[in-house]
Design an enzyme around this catalytic site. Sequence first.
Site, PDB file in Angstrom:
ATOM      1  N   GLU A 111      24.697 -39.068  28.905  1.00  0.00           N
ATOM      2  CA  GLU A 111      24.396 -38.735  30.295  1.00  0.00           C
ATOM      3  C   GLU A 111      25.676 -38.147  30.883  1.00  0.00           C
ATOM      4  OE1 GLU A 111      22.973 -40.714  34.519  1.00  0.00           O
ATOM      5  OE2 GLU A 111      24.414 -41.701  33.225  1.00  0.00           O
ATOM      6  N   ASP A 159      25.431 -44.342  28.993  1.00  0.00           N
ATOM      7  CA  ASP A 159      25.352 -44.175  30.440  1.00  0.00           C
ATOM      8  C   ASP A 159      26.688 -43.701  31.001  1.00  0.00           C
ATOM      9  OD1 ASP A 159      24.058 -44.717  33.098  1.00  0.00           O
ATOM     10  OD2 ASP A 159      25.701 -46.163  33.226  1.00  0.00           O
TER      11      ASP A 159
END
Length: 721
Positions: A453, A400
């Site tokens: 990401e 993330d």
Amino acid sequence: MVERILNSEDISLLISGRQSNPHKLLGIISENSSQDRIILFRPGAHSVAVELQGNIEHATHHHSGIFSLTTPKGTLLNDYRIYHQNGLLAHDPYAFSPLWGEIDSFLFHQGTHYKIYERMGAIPCDVRGISGVLFVVWAPHAQRVSVIGDFNFWNGLVNPLRKVSDSGVWELFIPGLDEGTLYKWEIVSASGEILIKTDPYGKGFDVPPLATSRVINSDRYVWHDAEWMEKRSCTQDQPLSIYEVHVGSWQWQDGRPIGYRGLAERLAQYCKEMSYTHIELLPITEHPLNESWGYQVTGYYAPTWRYGSPEDFQFFVDHLHSEGIGVILDWVPGHFPTDTFALAHFDGEALYESVDHKEPLHPHWHTYTFDYRCNEVVNFLLGSALFWLDKMHIDGLRVDAVTSMLYLDYGRKEGEWSPNIHGGKENLDAIEFLKHFNFIVHKEFPGVMTFAEESTDFPKVTEPINSGGLGFDYKWNLGWMHDTFRYLKVDPIFRAYHHNDLTFSIWYAFKENYLLPLSHDEVVHGKGSLLQKVPGDTWSKFAHMRLLLSYQICQPGKKLVFMGGEFAQGREWSPDRSLDWHLLDNPYHATLHKCVAKMNSLYRDLPYFWQGDGKQESFRWIDFKDTENNVISYYRLSGNDSNQALLCIHHFSSGYIPSYVLHCQGIKMCQLLFNSDDIGFGGSGKGNRPPILCIDHGFSWGIDIELPPLATLIFLVRFSN
């Protein structure tokens, strides 16, 4: 009496709770040439009974909780057991030699102890035939560290740990404790402040918000997925269609989320019916705040107890593997919350958090960022990743907020960050961490996938490390996602002026190995559901949904859809309620659902969609300039089959074109495989007319097709030799 054999200053430190080496005072102490003495510390106790070679003896109370018992010379730890205040009869924790070794210290302080999850935290184990729990924690600034729990009435003076490393590792083996024991750390900081902390390496925690660590044996579960683990391999040339799931809101039963075990069978069956190859779980690492969706983690080594035990989670993964479904986990090594019971200022000082910025809290999330310069912090994070792959059999990790890790100035204004040694804004330590992460994951667990990401054009995210890249397998193509949504929000009448939004992403589609996400981030915070993003009346909205999801399937790159998107969840997603499954009783939603299942099965079964889809050779434009009709068309090709291809046509206007001529040379056969406007999918039924080959003087130069509104057509074509 004990003062004759013990240093009075050491005794004072023990009694006051500041002793860093209690083992030199407690346990079996040589008194003289003819006898030993067992010295115990039981603050608050009036008496202590000891079982010595089968006989019950009562230790002498000296003062301030110090007890002792004279024993024959050569007394061994197996010769006696102590009756604890909670009634437990067990061996003496302070009679054992250190279990944390020099090799542990060397590797940990180098940041390369890749099995650190078997050495840190609370480890159920046998030592010299005696079962118990080994407690180990890193707290270099602490004066004293104790483990507290029901077993010592949460009294931090009873079980202080021994400092076994110059860099601040503390340990204590407590015999007689077992799995399920609840515990916390009591830490006396350098300033004398008493801190109560959960275990950074804890493998289980009480249901939030209790935040109490729990002793877990991660090796107890018996796995049945050997065949899956053996055959899983790199998916670069395999279909990868991911269903993104938030465990707590996929389905509810009796007013609450379904747990890991109940979810396993339902979710596996659903993914098979819908032809998804993998699920991706929003973080199930333990977290205190439900509204964080799991992205503010306090337990990096533990599945959240909200939905069951770690063993229940292992069953969940095992069952999905048995049904041929892989499991990917969202993992958050970029930042952590400020909750005082967890990592923040763990031993009274900034330990896990970076102090490089003038403002330590990240401006986007008001969380701390990790200190990637510190080897022990790097080891903590790497250990977390490897734990999930080793003990939980996870098949992939999606990292993330990679962008926030890569750039020192991410979210910060001028003056709020300091440049790197080269004067740049790149976070060199975080970059090295990500390379280290990808290197060790792929080395130790071949076939496991890593996803980034990352929202900028940072170079070589999916290039191999030895070529100067970060080493990820895939990068989320957030540019494709934003361009697609920006285009679809425009009324079809005006889309001709925004055609570049539709075609631009192809010009960089092969720069990295991309995944095309329609993720949870796009259906929260007032952004609306996918259905709410597209214009038109009800029929047009669902036509747009079929078009969007089929467009995603046809484009180069792996696929990800957040739960609810596959049947057009009407309202914005919330982590505090179930998806609106009752919508499947509505024909609009039910037929879209059927359409998505068909698309996914086509994607899974046809290698043109995924074989070599990270290479330019897998894609060839036919026409990207038809702005008048809002149409794009292209081939998807498989390296193994140069005689055939898939012809994909997307029509983004609401008009029906009964005869649309596409200039594509050399086609000798054209078979319709998929029409998103099919009546069975909720469409108008247009577009099913057999294509007409356009031939002049024996030369095939195009096809004439019926083009339905807001639709995708997929043909299998065969070329002339």
